[in-house]
Design an enzyme around this catalytic site. Sequence first.
Site, PDB file in Angstrom:
ATOM      1  N   TYR A 113       2.698   7.318  14.042  1.00 55.72           N
ATOM      2  CA  TYR A 113       1.400   6.689  13.858  1.00 55.72           C
ATOM      3  C   TYR A 113       0.385   7.369  14.055  1.00 55.72           C
ATOM      4  CZ  TYR A 113      -1.767   3.094  15.372  1.00 55.72           C
ATOM      5  OH  TYR A 113      -2.973   2.294  15.645  1.00 55.72           O
ATOM      6  N   SER A 114       0.334   8.172  15.226  1.00 52.42           N
ATOM      7  CA  SER A 114      -0.660   9.106  15.412  1.00 52.42           C
ATOM      8  C   SER A 114      -1.145  10.266  14.663  1.00 52.42           C
ATOM      9  CB  SER A 114      -0.503   9.665  17.069  1.00 52.42           C
ATOM     10  OG  SER A 114      -1.629  10.280  17.702  1.00 52.42           O
TER      11      SER A 114
ATOM     12  N   LYS B  21      -3.354   8.490  11.935  1.00 52.79           N
ATOM     13  CA  LYS B  21      -4.464   8.182  12.358  1.00 52.79           C
ATOM     14  C   LYS B  21      -5.416   9.387  12.552  1.00 52.79           C
ATOM     15  CE  LYS B  21      -4.300   3.692  12.596  1.00 52.79           C
ATOM     16  NZ  LYS B  21      -4.895   2.845  11.774  1.00 52.79           N
TER      17      LYS B  21
ATOM     18  N   MET C  60       0.721  -1.225  -0.136  1.00 50.42           N
ATOM     19  CA  MET C  60      -0.103   0.087  -0.036  1.00 50.42           C
ATOM     20  C   MET C  60       0.820   1.209  -0.077  1.00 50.42           C
ATOM     21  SD  MET C  60      -3.176  -0.700   0.093  1.00 50.42           S
ATOM     22  CE  MET C  60      -4.448  -2.037   0.053  1.00 50.42           C
TER      23      MET C  60
ATOM     24  N   ASN D 243      -7.798  -1.422   6.782  1.00 47.98           N
ATOM     25  CA  ASN D 243      -7.180  -1.827   8.458  1.00 47.98           C
ATOM     26  C   ASN D 243      -5.921  -1.898   8.294  1.00 47.98           C
ATOM     27  OD1 ASN D 243      -7.316  -3.650  10.785  1.00 47.98           O
ATOM     28  ND2 ASN D 243      -6.309  -4.647   9.238  1.00 47.98           N
ATOM     29  N   HIS D 244      -5.169  -1.773   7.140  1.00 44.26           N
ATOM     30  CA  HIS D 244      -3.636  -2.366   7.277  1.00 44.26           C
ATOM     31  C   HIS D 244      -2.875  -0.865   7.843  1.00 44.26           C
ATOM     32  CE1 HIS D 244      -4.495   0.233   3.530  1.00 44.26           C
ATOM     33  NE2 HIS D 244      -3.324   0.971   3.689  1.00 44.26           N
TER      34      HIS D 244
ATOM     35  N   GLU E  63      -0.240  -9.977  17.463  1.00 40.22           N
ATOM     36  CA  GLU E  63       1.199 -10.303  17.891  1.00 40.22           C
ATOM     37  C   GLU E  63       2.498  -9.241  17.819  1.00 40.22           C
ATOM     38  OE1 GLU E  63       1.865 -14.171  16.086  1.00 40.22           O
ATOM     39  OE2 GLU E  63       3.879 -13.290  15.710  1.00 40.22           O
TER      40      GLU E  63
HETATM   41  N1  LIG Z   1      -3.368  -3.895  17.945  1.00 36.18           N
HETATM   42  C1  LIG Z   1      -3.483  -2.788  18.660  1.00 36.18           C
HETATM   43  O1  LIG Z   1      -3.053  -2.444  19.681  1.00 36.18           O
HETATM   44  C2  LIG Z   1      -4.159  -1.357  17.860  1.00 36.18           C
HETATM   45  C3  LIG Z   1      -4.447  -1.658  16.527  1.00 36.18           C
HETATM   46  N2  LIG Z   1      -5.217  -0.722  15.821  1.00 36.18           N
HETATM   47  C4  LIG Z   1      -5.356  -0.602  14.505  1.00 36.18           C
HETATM   48  O2  LIG Z   1      -5.966  -1.929  13.960  1.00 36.18           O
HETATM   49  C5  LIG Z   1      -5.474  -2.025  12.765  1.00 36.18           C
HETATM   50  C6  LIG Z   1      -4.821  -3.502  12.578  1.00 36.18           C
HETATM   51  O3  LIG Z   1      -3.922  -3.603  13.621  1.00 36.18           O
HETATM   52  P1  LIG Z   1      -3.042  -5.040  13.835  1.00 36.18           P
HETATM   53  O4  LIG Z   1      -4.039  -6.126  13.604  1.00 36.18           O
HETATM   54  O5  LIG Z   1      -2.361  -4.949  15.452  1.00 36.18           O
HETATM   55  O6  LIG Z   1      -1.695  -4.834  12.869  1.00 36.18           O
HETATM   56  P2  LIG Z   1      -0.918  -6.144  12.407  1.00 36.18           P
HETATM   57  O7  LIG Z   1       0.348  -5.556  12.452  1.00 36.18           O
HETATM   58  O8  LIG Z   1      -1.060  -7.334  13.077  1.00 36.18           O
HETATM   59  O9  LIG Z   1      -1.181  -6.175  10.957  1.00 36.18           O
HETATM   60  C7  LIG Z   1      -0.936  -5.404   9.915  1.00 36.18           C
HETATM   61  C8  LIG Z   1      -1.397  -5.688   8.661  1.00 36.18           C
HETATM   62  O10 LIG Z   1      -0.993  -4.719   7.376  1.00 36.18           O
HETATM   63  C9  LIG Z   1      -0.265  -5.240   6.674  1.00 36.18           C
HETATM   64  N3  LIG Z   1       0.815  -4.447   6.082  1.00 36.18           N
HETATM   65  C10 LIG Z   1       1.875  -3.850   6.641  1.00 36.18           C
HETATM   66  N4  LIG Z   1       2.408  -3.083   5.885  1.00 36.18           N
HETATM   67  C11 LIG Z   1       1.759  -2.991   4.561  1.00 36.18           C
HETATM   68  C12 LIG Z   1       2.011  -2.431   3.370  1.00 36.18           C
HETATM   69  N5  LIG Z   1       2.932  -1.786   3.161  1.00 36.18           N
HETATM   70  N6  LIG Z   1       1.081  -2.662   2.605  1.00 36.18           N
HETATM   71  C13 LIG Z   1      -0.012  -3.448   2.725  1.00 36.18           C
HETATM   72  N7  LIG Z   1      -0.245  -3.818   3.992  1.00 36.18           N
HETATM   73  C14 LIG Z   1       0.742  -3.758   4.896  1.00 36.18           C
HETATM   74  C15 LIG Z   1       0.339  -6.502   7.216  1.00 36.18           C
HETATM   75  O11 LIG Z   1       0.689  -7.345   6.414  1.00 36.18           O
HETATM   76  P3  LIG Z   1       2.034  -7.678   5.309  1.00 36.18           P
HETATM   77  O12 LIG Z   1       3.008  -7.609   6.491  1.00 36.18           O
HETATM   78  O13 LIG Z   1       2.032  -9.047   4.973  1.00 36.18           O
HETATM   79  O14 LIG Z   1       1.803  -6.625   4.663  1.00 36.18           O
HETATM   80  C16 LIG Z   1      -0.907  -6.866   8.191  1.00 36.18           C
HETATM   81  O15 LIG Z   1      -1.714  -7.807   7.516  1.00 36.18           O
HETATM   82  C17 LIG Z   1      -4.576  -0.924  12.216  1.00 36.18           C
HETATM   83  O16 LIG Z   1      -5.167  -0.233  11.680  1.00 36.18           O
HETATM   84  C18 LIG Z   1      -4.115  -0.324  13.660  1.00 36.18           C
HETATM   85  O17 LIG Z   1      -3.853   0.755  13.522  1.00 36.18           O
HETATM   86  C19 LIG Z   1      -5.536   0.339  16.643  1.00 36.18           C
HETATM   87  C20 LIG Z   1      -5.427   0.536  17.998  1.00 36.18           C
HETATM   88  C21 LIG Z   1      -4.715  -0.445  18.700  1.00 36.18           C
HETATM   89  C1  LIG Z   2      -7.225   5.977  28.507  1.00 36.08           C
HETATM   90  C2  LIG Z   2      -6.196   5.444  28.551  1.00 36.08           C
HETATM   91  C3  LIG Z   2      -5.522   4.461  29.829  1.00 36.08           C
HETATM   92  C4  LIG Z   2      -5.924   4.247  27.154  1.00 36.08           C
HETATM   93  C5  LIG Z   2      -4.460   4.212  26.557  1.00 36.08           C
HETATM   94  C6  LIG Z   2      -4.573   3.245  25.412  1.00 36.08           C
HETATM   95  C7  LIG Z   2      -3.300   3.669  24.661  1.00 36.08           C
HETATM   96  C8  LIG Z   2      -2.057   3.370  25.508  1.00 36.08           C
HETATM   97  C9  LIG Z   2      -3.325   2.504  23.615  1.00 36.08           C
HETATM   98  C10 LIG Z   2      -4.375   3.209  22.561  1.00 36.08           C
HETATM   99  C11 LIG Z   2      -3.897   2.933  21.208  1.00 36.08           C
HETATM  100  C12 LIG Z   2      -2.665   1.987  21.185  1.00 36.08           C
HETATM  101  C13 LIG Z   2      -1.513   1.963  19.970  1.00 36.08           C
HETATM  102  C14 LIG Z   2      -2.195   1.547  18.733  1.00 36.08           C
HETATM  103  O1  LIG Z   2      -3.033   2.183  18.362  1.00 36.08           O
HETATM  104  C15 LIG Z   2      -1.499   0.886  17.834  1.00 36.08           C
HETATM  105  C16 LIG Z   2      -0.104   0.430  18.179  1.00 36.08           C
HETATM  106  C17 LIG Z   2       0.563  -0.475  16.873  1.00 36.08           C
HETATM  107  C18 LIG Z   2       1.217  -1.595  17.518  1.00 36.08           C
HETATM  108  O2  LIG Z   2       1.928  -2.092  16.265  1.00 36.08           O
HETATM  109  C19 LIG Z   2       2.106  -0.981  18.582  1.00 36.08           C
HETATM  110  C20 LIG Z   2       1.151  -0.608  19.892  1.00 36.08           C
HETATM  111  C21 LIG Z   2       0.442   0.420  19.333  1.00 36.08           C
HETATM  112  C22 LIG Z   2       1.372   1.885  19.214  1.00 36.08           C
HETATM  113  C23 LIG Z   2      -0.616   0.729  20.377  1.00 36.08           C
HETATM  114  C24 LIG Z   2      -0.025   1.033  21.861  1.00 36.08           C
HETATM  115  C25 LIG Z   2      -1.079   1.517  22.797  1.00 36.08           C
HETATM  116  C26 LIG Z   2      -2.030   2.482  22.515  1.00 36.08           C
HETATM  117  C27 LIG Z   2      -1.361   3.696  22.467  1.00 36.08           C
END
Ligand SMILES: NC(=O)C1=CN([C@@H]2O[C@H](COP(=O)(O)OP(=O)(O)OC[C@H]3O[C@@H](n4cnc5c(N)ncnc54)[C@H](OP(=O)(O)O)[C@@H]3O)[C@@H](O)[C@H]2O)C=CC1
Ligand SMILES: CC(C)CCC[C@@H](C)[C@H]1CC[C@H]2[C@@H]3C(=O)C=C4C[C@@H](O)CC[C@]4(C)[C@H]3CC[C@]12C
Length: 294
Positions: A183-184, A187, A93, A119-120, A221
Amino acid sequence: MGRLQKILIPFLGLVLAFCFYSARENFKPEMLKGKRVIVTGASTGIGEQMAYHLARMGAHVLVTARTEAKLQKVVERCRELGAGSARLVSGSMEDMAFAKRVVEAAEAELGGLDMLILNHVGKSYFSYFDGDVRHVQKLLDINFLSYVAMTVSALPMLKQSGGSIVVVSSMAGKVGFPFTVPYSATKFALDGFFSSLRQEFSIQNVNVSITLCILSFIDTENAVRAAADVLLMSPAPKEECALEIIKGGALRQREVYYKYALTKIPLLLRDWAAELLDYLVRQHYHVERPNNSL
Ligand SMILES: NC(=O)C1=CN([C@@H]2O[C@H](COP(=O)(O)OP(=O)(O)OC[C@H]3O[C@@H](n4cnc5c(N)ncnc54)[C@H](OP(=O)(O)O)[C@@H]3O)[C@@H](O)[C@H]2O)C=CC1
Ligand SMILES: CC(C)CCC[C@@H](C)[C@H]1CC[C@H]2[C@@H]3C(=O)C=C4C[C@@H](O)CC[C@]4(C)[C@H]3CC[C@]12C
């Protein structure tokens, strides 16, 4: 008595208005049966779990990410779980032409689109901002601009189906947190773009819903590896999170909050007691003492 009536009648009116406004349609898995859905970032984490839920509900799923081998396994599992059909398109992407190609594949192979789940996320770091401007630019391409490009390409099909756009964001897209600077930024950009677009859809009577998902820490993970040592909170389960996102999209909700208590409630503080919220957030971080040895 007269005075009581004057108070009681408007009060009852307010209660009824509230009940009417909040009487939401209930979610039923059949809502997704036969629907044509793109899930991006579906090779791992929340995206992978969303693909499995959609498959169980009988949707036609098109999954995308970079790693073809992982996507192949996701597709196989989707077929086992009962998907209407399951297919993949692999690529990065970072390239807007690729983002467009994924949508074109849905048009060619599914004959249209009912739901676009964006979602990516590109890889970033969970640490102090390192000043790398190129990284911010790259992350904006992956996490923001490709969402815009896919939306633009998918809009004609979504207008035709009266479909939905689901944008996966984060608490970090509503509030500033330490260690998530690039990242922030990406978003927050999503909120600006999609909330403005929703307003325009409303004015123009475009029957395409936009659901912005505000997530707290989820046990994928990658997130656990990056942040579990620093965050003094336990992550919520990705399976339940994935289901809540799909429900919100199917019900055409404006925003999804997951977990509710860790998102919606802190957000009530944001505009009224921002310093207090910032303070509470910092209390959830285990940060090494700054090195004073200068
Ligand atoms: N986990 C969390 O704590 C939180 C997650 N989120 C949001 O939820 C969503 C999913 O997060 P999560 O499941 O943890 O993420 P993961 O890191 O598990 O998955 C990310 C996905 O994006 C793909 N990806 C990464 N780089 C690229 C690229 N350059 N092009 C296309 N695809 C890509 C990866 O696959 P591949 O490497 O094969 O390309 C993978 O499928 C995100 O939008 C994240 O911001 C929001 C708040 C908290
Ligand atoms: C009211 C508060 C106590 C709530 C705090 C919530 C905070 C700590 C939560 C809310 C969103 C979260 C981050 C997020 O969106 C996605 C990712 C990507 C991942 O690969 C690594 C972790 C990371 C940075 C999360 C880290 C923790 C965050 C900042």
